[in-house]
Structures are given as structure tokens and as C-alpha cells.
Design a protein around this motif. Structure first.
Motif, PDB file in Angstrom:
ATOM      1  N   SER A 222      36.794  21.674 -25.905  1.00 13.25           N
ATOM      2  CA  SER A 222      37.992  21.367 -25.123  1.00 13.25           C
ATOM      3  C   SER A 222      38.054  19.867 -24.853  1.00 13.25           C
ATOM      4  CB  SER A 222      37.981  22.158 -23.810  1.00 13.25           C
ATOM      5  OG  SER A 222      36.861  21.770 -23.044  1.00 13.25           O
ATOM      6  N   VAL A 223      39.281  19.362 -24.734  1.00 18.40           N
ATOM      7  CA  VAL A 223      39.497  17.937 -24.501  1.00 18.40           C
ATOM      8  C   VAL A 223      40.304  17.802 -23.211  1.00 18.40           C
ATOM      9  CG1 VAL A 223      40.524  15.830 -25.429  1.00 18.40           C
ATOM     10  CG2 VAL A 223      39.513  17.514 -26.984  1.00 18.40           C
ATOM     11  N   ASP A 224      39.718  17.124 -22.256  1.00 16.47           N
ATOM     12  CA  ASP A 224      40.403  16.931 -20.983  1.00 16.47           C
ATOM     13  C   ASP A 224      41.633  16.049 -21.202  1.00 16.47           C
ATOM     14  OD1 ASP A 224      40.973  16.068 -18.279  1.00 16.47           O
ATOM     15  OD2 ASP A 224      39.681  14.352 -18.703  1.00 16.47           O
ATOM     16  N   PRO A 225      42.829  16.554 -20.799  1.00 19.32           N
ATOM     17  CA  PRO A 225      44.057  15.839 -21.166  1.00 19.32           C
ATOM     18  C   PRO A 225      44.158  14.438 -20.573  1.00 19.32           C
ATOM     19  CG  PRO A 225      44.558  17.765 -19.788  1.00 19.32           C
ATOM     20  CD  PRO A 225      43.092  17.799 -20.076  1.00 19.32           C
ATOM     21  N   GLU A 226      43.506  14.192 -19.444  1.00 20.98           N
ATOM     22  CA  GLU A 226      43.652  12.878 -18.842  1.00 20.98           C
ATOM     23  C   GLU A 226      42.712  11.842 -19.471  1.00 20.98           C
ATOM     24  OE1 GLU A 226      43.778  10.693 -14.574  1.00 20.98           O
ATOM     25  OE2 GLU A 226      43.554  12.862 -14.570  1.00 20.98           O
ATOM     26  N   HIS A 227      41.433  12.197 -19.548  1.00 20.70           N
ATOM     27  CA  HIS A 227      40.457  11.206 -20.010  1.00 20.70           C
ATOM     28  C   HIS A 227      39.930  11.463 -21.414  1.00 20.70           C
ATOM     29  CE1 HIS A 227      40.151  11.156 -15.531  1.00 20.70           C
ATOM     30  NE2 HIS A 227      40.345   9.877 -15.784  1.00 20.70           N
ATOM     31  N   GLY A 228      40.248  12.619 -21.947  1.00 22.60           N
ATOM     32  CA  GLY A 228      39.767  12.924 -23.286  1.00 22.60           C
ATOM     33  C   GLY A 228      38.349  13.464 -23.329  1.00 22.60           C
ATOM     34  N   HIS A 229      37.744  13.683 -22.170  1.00 23.25           N
ATOM     35  CA  HIS A 229      36.345  14.113 -22.159  1.00 23.25           C
ATOM     36  C   HIS A 229      36.185  15.476 -22.833  1.00 23.25           C
ATOM     37  CE1 HIS A 229      35.562  11.352 -18.459  1.00 23.25           C
ATOM     38  NE2 HIS A 229      35.853  10.698 -19.558  1.00 23.25           N
TER      39      HIS A 229
END
Ligand code: RUQ
Ligand code: CUA
Length: 655
Positions: A204-211
Motif C-alpha cells: 500500500s502507498v500512503d496517498p499523502e507521503h507515499g510511504h
């Protein structure tokens, strides 16, 4: 067995015949590049290219940035490999980026870059790329053009069907090429069949930071998962993987993995599995994998070992996974911009197979199954077939789309790109490549909105295209104008390493957002020095920490005394410049690592272990001003038992 060998010999013979016949044809020598074509790639001095191309470096482990249409190389971004040019993987801040469960790994083999998307269109925020050998996925920020994060992928081996992005960058997906025992254990290789597993990993890719974080892994049967692509539009929520070696052979694969008439495309309904996982489904399995994350404020990467991963067995989520028979050892698995067509590029097949997503759903609905493999339903080939392109060429590898209803497929053996029409399956055009093309790229090719003006082919063999440079040549890319009915070859340009795939994007999506320098005021590096008052030298036992600044054209301090043989000196250097493109370098004699190239506003640390008594120079490696040659200093190293006190200065003599 004899029959098998004969058929392989025939294939190999064909391959050799086609490769050599193509390599001797010098068809483009006679002015194929008209002056008109030259104009199409000419970007006048001082003008900018219209597109960025991010070309994988293959066995260089890195990612290179080119301009289209000029074919000029702008940058090599270090990702999986140490890069002495700027100290990546050598500086203390960046070393943790290359940590893995196997320890520090200075290299990898990178294959498939893919740019983040919003609503199925390239958004230009990040680019992801896979490490194939020691399975990892990296995220590079397209503001800083720096590697910001790397996550290791457990239970995987030969991370090849990676790294492809879903329509809203919900996931970056990584599939294993080699199946392995899961969990790893000591067992006879001959017991592969039925016992090894192929992990398909959804990160999964965190939409805000890309983590990035591993959401789940599907533990599939022990096939080889070669390439993959997400569904889009109507097929958003699904992911498709080509497989080969469905024979599950562990030896002499060139023969034994070419037995089945058809292998599969595995269709995974990830939305369904995600829902299952969100409701607590799956099993947490002990694992050990590194997650390395750059903090932009401290300019420092930290590495954390993760200890478990959620795994799913296909049988747990009925209705989520199906197998689509696909001839014959398919390589590329490509989905058209509408999401309806799934192309299986069967390497050893005479025809190119295209499946229909709608037909697949119908067949599933009507439960028309041809059988099952390890409990996973197999659909009927005829039920899911949208059509096939008849005898388009030999050895298809990859297909891209122009958004105008056309597809472009590379053929390795017949060394050409073939343009054909979706829906009618007729061949419209073919153009030779020089030579033996692997991937091709159309900007936005893996999205709902391709920018179908240019296409470039990445060729595996270069031979006579450039001035010879010894037995090994850089690979060659070829740029075609695809805006008309016929493809037009515009330009050859060399690439670095082995470009597997590339991702390309119109320049305007990225260029306004790029970072010009790091703000000193935001620098949170614990050992920064943001002005001359903060510079100092501190002894902590045998460790000596130098807090140093650099600016045109001096270091502060530039004279240091009191260091002894047996010490470990840490040069923590902050570049005080607050201007675009003014890096300074730092190198010290006898250092066992590399230089540092420090961006404006950034802090970087080089470790130096002085071995010999003396007075040793350090200097700036980047010609930064007219007084660059004056940008230097000395460090005095005394015997281990000396009691010279620690002193530092700049602009005055040490007393
Ligand atoms: S592969 S030449 Cu690594 Cu993408 Cu097909
Ligand atoms: Cu700073 Cu040269």
C-alpha cells in the motif's frame, strides 16, 4: 526427452537465424534519417525537451533520466546501487537505504519503473522501481529526484513482475519470478513441485507521503510470475500476472518449462482480497524485512526491520483468483487504456493472444471452468479470448498503447515493433529495431491516458549502431514518431546499464514542482551547522565529530588538529548555499568510501579513519566558483599516544 530436445534445438536455431540475419542488415545506413526527422528531435541549445523518460538501469541498479525527443541524458538517480559520484550508499545518511535482511547490499538489478497515478492518469509525484535480485521496491520522489524509500519484499525471489501501480496508486505490486519454499527452509530441490510458492505482494502507498507498507501477500502455486499490470477503468480492482513454468520444473527450464501448450495469466481481484484483509482476514506470518525511509528534514534515512507479514492462501478468498490459459510462456502482460483487453505476449507462440475482461467476468459468472490448479479455477481459453493477432512476428515480449486504439508490440526474435489495431487485430505497420528489442515505452503507456506522440524501443543488442567501444556496448534506444499511421524512426541514443522498462511523462507535469535547493531553515539534521558559529570539533572517545560548513569558496573549519591514528573522524558537512544547482563536494585523502556531493542546504556525513601520521588535505570536488581550487583544508593526524589538543579554525593560524 529426445523430442523435447529436438524442439528446443529448433527454437534456438530459429533464434540464431533471425538474430544474425537482422544484425547483418544495414538497412538504415542510406539516409533513412531525413533532415525532416532530424528537426523532429532537435532541441535547440537552451530549450527544453517536451518529455522526461525514466529509463531503468537494469544491472546498474539505478534509474536514468533522459529528455525526449533529444535523447539527452540528464541524470542518473542512484536507487539500489552505491553511487560514488554523489556518495549515495557511502554517506552515513544514505547507507541505511541499502540495508536488507541480508545486511548492507550495495547493488541490485532494477527493471520496471512506473509513475504514480491519480484517476488512472500520471500525476508525476513519485516513481517506483523494483530490485530484482534481493527483492525490494523503491520509491523515488519526483520533486527531489532522490530515492526516498525502499521496502524489502519477503517470501519473494527474483522480484520481476514488479513494480506496477494501480489507478490511484493504492498499491505498488510486486510478484516473484522464482517460486521458493515459503517459509524458506532446507529441503530437496527435486521436491519443488507442489511445495514451492509464488508470492504476489500488494504494497500500500500512503496517498499523502507515499510511504509504503506491505498490505498482504498472496501465496500462489509455484509457477514463475513474469510480468504484471493493473486493470484500469472497467477492470480497476483487478491485477493480471503472466506465468510461465506452470510445469513447475526446477532444472533445464529452457526445455522443461516449455512443455505446456498454454501457461496462465493469473487474474487477481485485489479489491476483494483487500476487503477480506480489512475484515481481519489472512494470517500474520513471521518474517524479516527491511523498511528504509528518508526523512527530508534530517536528510537521513533510517532502516527498520519488520517482523511479520500478512499472507493469504488463494483458497481463503473464493472468487478472487482465476487462471486464464495463455499460449506459450507469456512474458509481458499488458492492459489497454480502457481496461478491456489483456495482452499475453507468448514468447514461443505464433499468434499474439488478447483476452477480454468482459468475457472473463461472464465466464466467471456462469462458472464455466475448464478445471483447477491447486484449487484455483481455470477458465476456458475460448471463453476469455477477445482475439488474436495472427502471426505478427517472432518472440513477442511487450505491448504498449497509444490511446487511439492501437497497440505496439515488440518482437525480440524478428527484431521489430509491430503496430496493430485493438478489436480488429489487424497489423497496420511494422518497423525493424536495431537490434533484438525488449521493452518499449509510450509516455503514459501504463495508464488510462497515454500520450501517443513518441514511442521508444529499448534494444538488447547494439553491435554496429555506434562507434565501437570494445566487446561490450551500451544498449541502444530508438525513438519513433507514432503520431501518423506509420511509425517513423527518428533517433538512436545509447542508454546506461540494461534498460528493461522505462516510464515517460510530459515534462510540464513534473518540471514546475522540482526542488531547487533544501531550505537551511528546515534542516533538522542533528549534527548540522547552519552558520560559522555552529562549527566545532567534538571528541567522543575515539570518535571525532567535525561540524563543518561549506560555501563558495571555503570550508569552515579548514584547519583541524588533535586527531590521532586510531580515531574515527565523522565529517558532518552542511552546504550553506541557498541557490539552485550549487553543490559542493568533499573528499579527503585515503578515504575508503567515496566523495560527498552535497546539495544546497543539505547535511551529509563522511567517515574517515586516518591510518597514518601526517598533515592531510581535503578539498571540494565540484568546480563551484573561480576560487574552487582554493576550497581546501588540512587535518593534522598525530600518533595514537600524542596529547595534541583538539583545535579547529578558519581564517587564522592554530596556535
Ligand atoms: S523484462 S525484456 Cu525484466 Cu521487463 Cu521483458
Ligand atoms: Cu566548492 Cu568547489
Amino acid at each position: 526427452m529426445k523430442k523435447i530436445l529436438t524442439s528446443t534445438i529448433v527454437i534456438v536455431a530459429l533464434l540464431v537465424a533471425f538474430t544474425s540475419c537482422n544484425n547483418s542488415g544495414k538497412s538504415s545506413k542510406n539516409g533513412a534519417l531525413s533532415s525532416n526527422n532530424a528537426e523532429k528531435v532537435y532541441v535547440a541549445p537552451g530549450e527544453h525537451d517536451s518529455h522526461y523518460a525514466f529509463i531503468s538501469g537494469g544491472y546498474s541498479g539505478n534509474l536514468t533520466v533522459y529528455g525526449l525527443p533529444s535523447g539527452r541524458m540528464f541524470k542518473e538517480i542512484p536507487v539500489f546501487s552505491q553511487f560514488p559520484t554523489n556518495g549515495y550508499g557511502y554517506s552515513e545518511e544514505s547507507k541505511p537505504m541499502l540495508e536488507t535482511s541480508y545486511g548492507f547490499i550495495p547493488w541490485d538489478d532494477s527493471h520496471h519503473p512506473d509513475i504514480s497515478q491519480t484517476n488512472g492518469e500520471l500525476d508525476g509525484r513519485w516513481i517506483f522501481i523494483n530490485g530484482n535480485n534481493t527483492p525490494r521496491i523503491a520509491r523515488v520522489g519526483l520533486r527531489s529526484f532522490e530515492t526516498e524509500e525502499i521496502i524489502e519484499v519477503p517470501n519473494s525471489a527474483g522480484n520481476h513482475s514488479s513494480s506496477f501501480i494501480t489507478e490511484n496508486t493504492e498499491y505498488v505490486v510486486a510478484g516473484t519470478r522464482f517460486s521458493v519454499p515459503v517459509p524458506q527452509r532446507d529441503m530437496p530441490i527435486k521436491d519443488y513441485k507442489g511445495n514451492f510458492k509464488g508470492a504476489l505482494t500488494f504494497i500500500s502507498v500512503d496517498p499523502e507521503h507515499g510511504h509504503m507498507d506491505i498490505k498482504f501477500q498472496v501465496l500462489m502455486p509455484g509457477f514463475n510470475y513474469d510480468l504484471s499490470h493493473p486493470g484500469r477503468g472497467k477492470s480497476h480492482g483487478w491485477f493480471f500476472f503472466t506465468t510461465y513454468n506452470t510445469e513447475e520444473a526446477s532444472t533445464l527450464l529452457e526445455v522443461n518449462a516449455s512443455q505446456n501448450d498454454k501457461d496462465f495469466i493469473a487474474a487477481i481481484n485485489w479489491k476483494k482480497i483487500e476487503e477480506y484483509v480489512n475484515n481481519g482476514g489472512g494470517t500474520m506470518m513471521p518474517a524479516n524485512y527491511a523498511h528504509n525511509l528518508l526523512d527530508e528534514a534530517t536528510h537521513t534515512t533510517t532502516s527498520t526491520m519488520k517482523k511479520e507479514v500478512r499472507v493469504i492462501n488463494p483458497s481463503e478468498v473464493p472468487g478472487a483468483i482465476y487462471l486464464l490459459p495463455t499460449p506459450k510462456s507469456p512474458h509481458g502482460c499488458d492492459v489497454d487504456p480502457s481496461g478491456e483487453y489483456i495482452v499475453g505476449n507468448g514468447k514461443l507462440s505464433a499468434n499474439l493472444t488478447v483476452h477480454s475482461f468482459t468475457k472473463m467476468l461472464d465466464a466467471i459468472e456462469n462458472e464455466k471452468f475448464a478445471g483447477e490448479a491447486y484449487g484455483i479455477p481455470i477458465l476456458n481459453f475460448e471463453d476469455v479470448l477477445a482475439g488474436s493477432v495472427e502471426q505478427p512476428g517472432l518472440g513477442p515480449l511487450h505491448t504498449e498503447f497509444d490511446g487511439q486504439g492501437n497497440a505496439y508490440t515488440t518482437f525480440f526474435i524478428s527484431s521489430e515493433v509491430v503496430k496493430w489495431k485493438l478489436g480488429t487485430w489487424e497489423v497496420i505497420d511494422r518497423k525493424p529495431t536495431y537490434y533484438s528489442v525488449g521493452h518499449l515505452t509510450i509516455p503514459g503507456g501504463n495508464s488510462r491516458k497515454p500520450f501517443g506522440k513518441y514511442m521508444f524501443a529499448m534494444n538488447k543488442i547494439t553491435k554496429d549502431r555506434y562507434l565501437p567501444v570494445g566487446p561490450e556496448m551500451e544498449h541502444s534506444a530508438q525513438l519513433y514518431d507514432i503520431s501518423g499511421d506509420k511509425m517513423e524512426l527518428l533517433l538512436d541514443f545509447p542508454t546506461h546499464g540494461e534498460p528493461h522498462y522505462a516510464a515517460a511523462i510530459p515534462a510540464e507535469i513534473i518540471k514546475e514542482n522540482t526542488l531547487k535547493f533544501y531550505k537551511l531553515a528546515d534542516n533538522k539534521h542533528p549534527r548540522k551547522a547552519t552558520n560559522d558559529d555552529e562549527t566545532k570539533v567534538v571528541r567522543e572517545g575515539k570518535n571525532v565529530h567535525v561540524y563543518m560548513t561549506m560555501i563558495r569558496s571555503h570550508f569552515s573549519p579548514d584547519n583541524i588538529e588533535g586527531v590521532k591514528v586510531g580515531d574515527k573522524v565523522f565529517f558532518h558537512i552542511t552546504n550553506l548555499e541557498q541557490d539552485f544547482d550549487v553543490p559542493h563536494g568533499f573528499a579527503v585523502i585515503g578515504a575508503n568510501n567515496a566523495e560527498l556531493l552535497i546539495a544546497p542546504g543539505q547535511t551529509r556525513t563522511l567517515t574517515w579513519e586516518p591510518k597514518q601520521v601526517g598533515v592531510w588535505p581535503f578539498y571540494c570536488t565540484d568546480f563551484c566558483s573561480a576560487l574552487h581550487q582554493e576550497m581546501q583544508g588540512y587535518i593534522r593526524v598525530s600518533p595514537a599516544n600524542s596529547n595534541i589538543p583538539l583545535k579547529w579554525s578558519m581564517g587564522e593560524d592554530i596556535e
